[in-house]
Design a protein around this motif. Structure first.
Motif, PDB file in Angstrom:
ATOM      1  N   HIS A   1       0.847  -1.189   0.000  1.00 46.30           N
ATOM      2  CA  HIS A   1       0.000   0.000   0.000  1.00 46.30           C
ATOM      3  C   HIS A   1       0.888   1.246   0.000  1.00 46.30           C
ATOM      4  O   HIS A   1       1.309   1.716   1.064  1.00 46.30           O
ATOM      5  N   TYR A   2       1.183   1.759  -1.184  1.00 49.80           N
ATOM      6  CA  TYR A   2       2.040   2.935  -1.313  1.00 49.80           C
ATOM      7  C   TYR A   2       1.199   4.186  -1.537  1.00 49.80           C
ATOM      8  O   TYR A   2       0.225   4.169  -2.284  1.00 49.80           O
ATOM      9  N   GLN A   3       1.612   5.286  -0.893  1.00 53.78           N
ATOM     10  CA  GLN A   3       0.969   6.581  -1.067  1.00 53.78           C
ATOM     11  C   GLN A   3       1.994   7.604  -1.521  1.00 53.78           C
ATOM     12  O   GLN A   3       3.088   7.682  -0.962  1.00 53.78           O
TER      13      GLN A   3
ATOM     14  N   LYS B   1       2.037   6.068   9.039  1.00 56.63           N
ATOM     15  CA  LYS B   1       0.975   5.217   8.525  1.00 56.63           C
ATOM     16  C   LYS B   1       0.345   4.360   9.627  1.00 56.63           C
ATOM     17  O   LYS B   1       0.993   4.018  10.627  1.00 56.63           O
ATOM     18  N   ASP B   2      -0.901   4.028   9.410  1.00 54.67           N
ATOM     19  CA  ASP B   2      -1.646   3.195  10.340  1.00 54.67           C
ATOM     20  C   ASP B   2      -0.996   1.815  10.466  1.00 54.67           C
ATOM     21  O   ASP B   2      -0.587   1.208   9.469  1.00 54.67           O
ATOM     22  N   GLU B   3      -0.918   1.325  11.675  1.00 56.68           N
ATOM     23  CA  GLU B   3      -0.265   0.030  11.910  1.00 56.68           C
ATOM     24  C   GLU B   3      -0.979  -1.112  11.191  1.00 56.68           C
ATOM     25  O   GLU B   3      -0.352  -2.087  10.783  1.00 56.68           O
ATOM     26  N   GLY B   4      -2.297  -0.995  11.033  1.00 54.97           N
ATOM     27  CA  GLY B   4      -3.034  -2.030  10.330  1.00 54.97           C
ATOM     28  C   GLY B   4      -2.605  -2.163   8.884  1.00 54.97           C
ATOM     29  O   GLY B   4      -2.493  -3.282   8.346  1.00 54.97           O
ATOM     30  N   ILE B   5      -2.330  -1.030   8.228  1.00 52.90           N
ATOM     31  CA  ILE B   5      -1.860  -1.059   6.833  1.00 52.90           C
ATOM     32  C   ILE B   5      -0.456  -1.639   6.762  1.00 52.90           C
ATOM     33  O   ILE B   5      -0.142  -2.437   5.874  1.00 52.90           O
TER      34      ILE B   5
ATOM     35  N   ASP C   1       0.800  -3.775   8.800  1.00 53.09           N
ATOM     36  CA  ASP C   1       0.653  -5.219   9.023  1.00 53.09           C
ATOM     37  C   ASP C   1       0.276  -5.943   7.728  1.00 53.09           C
ATOM     38  O   ASP C   1       0.790  -7.039   7.445  1.00 53.09           O
ATOM     39  N   LEU C   2      -0.607  -5.339   6.936  1.00 54.48           N
ATOM     40  CA  LEU C   2      -0.996  -5.942   5.665  1.00 54.48           C
ATOM     41  C   LEU C   2       0.193  -6.007   4.711  1.00 54.48           C
ATOM     42  O   LEU C   2       0.371  -6.994   3.977  1.00 54.48           O
ATOM     43  N   ASP C   3       1.027  -4.966   4.723  1.00 59.54           N
ATOM     44  CA  ASP C   3       2.216  -4.958   3.864  1.00 59.54           C
ATOM     45  C   ASP C   3       3.225  -6.009   4.314  1.00 59.54           C
ATOM     46  O   ASP C   3       3.865  -6.661   3.487  1.00 59.54           O
TER      47      ASP C   3
END
Length: 291
Positions: A2-4, A46-50, A52-54
């Motif tokens: 998830h890159y921004q 960034k949110d820790e949940g994102i 974690d997904l990465d």
């Protein structure tokens, strides 16, 4: 992943897992940098949940990559305990990873005590990239780097004392024609005292979306010509003290490539620069240069 926004990494991290843990740069005031100028893109952790997904993605698809680079511009701004927890998760979920690296600005380094940096090293932090850009006090002030030469030196020494590999970036041309040689001499002086493990020399490329780019259009800043840039590089190299480090001036922005070790390769480097000054070296055409 998830890159921004823009994802910037050092050339030596080309084969790393790029884990974006912050968006943008916590400072984002440097007059020469256009990487994070999108007004809609505010700096954030960034949110820790994102994250974690990465990490979950990396466990499945990045098993051949042995290093992790934490993007974006200053991951060291993340609070100490949260950063330590992230390192532990990386080591647990990606046990094949042998090194974690990140960009860090001077302020973020100096906010860490020697013990805190040592704890980050023990948790897996193997390399810090710091943008010195110049050792000239006036240049640092004018480019709004947010730190003095003395603070830059203190930050670099703190990283070295923690026995973390320190890579320092310098910019040819950043002093313009006014401070060209002073920039080269002062940068060599700071580097000689700091003694980083790696020196990376880039050449300033002016961007329209930056304060410095606008200064050029308004006649307030003039970039040295090729000869001036090559003279800066020669002065910087010639004045460096004899300490062991990797030296690279092979970035896409440079007109010719130097890569090796100091002090072993210094004379070879100087001879190559002299060829460029004499007009006998093959130079990269403008259309091939980039950031």
């Amino acid at each position: 992943m998830h890159y921004q926004g823009n994802i910037i990494r050092p050339p030596s991290e080309a084969d790393s897992i790029i884990l974006q843990v912050t968006v943008g740069c916590s400072h984002n005031r440097c007059t020469f940098c256009g990487a994070y100028r999108d007004p809609e893109q505010k700096f954030q952790i960034k949110d820790e949940g994102i994250i974690d997904l990465d990490l979950e993605f990396a466990t499945q698809y990045c098993r051949k990559l042995k290093t992790v680079f934490l993007a974006d511009g200053d991951a060291l701004v993340i609070p100490q305990q949260r950063l330590l927890n992230l390192f532990r998760r990386i080591r647990k979920e990606l046990p094949w990873v042998r090194r974690i690296s990140l960009y860090a600005n001077c302020r973020s380094i100096l906010k860490r005590s020697p013990n805190e940096l040592a704890a980050l090293k023990a948790a897996g932090l193997g390399r810090i990239y710091m943008g010195l850009e110049s050792g000239c006090e006036q240049v640092l002030l004018e480019i709004k780097k947010g730190a003095t030469a003395a603070e830059m030196l203190a930050a670099g020494r703190r990283v070295r004392e923690a026995e973390i590999f320190l890579s320092v970036t310098c910019l040819l041309g950043i002093g313009g024609t006014v401070y060209s040689q002073q920039h080269a001499e002062d940068t060599a002086a700071v580097l000689s005292q700091m003694q980083p493990n790696q020196i990376a020399v880039l050449t300033l490329m002016l961007l329209d979306n930056t304060e410095l780019g606008r200064a050029v259009h308004e006649g307030r800043f003039q970039l040295p010509d090729q000869i001036g840039l090559f003279q800066e590089l020669r002065t910087m190299l010639a004045r460096l003290a004899d300490f062991r480090c990797q030296f690279q001036a092979n970035h896409a922005s440079n007109y010719f490539a130097l890569a090796g070790r100091l002090p072993k390769d210094r004379e070879h480097f100087l001879a190559t620069i002299d060829q460029a000054l004499a007009g006998t070296a093959r130079l990269k055409p403008e259309w091939l240069r980039g950031l």
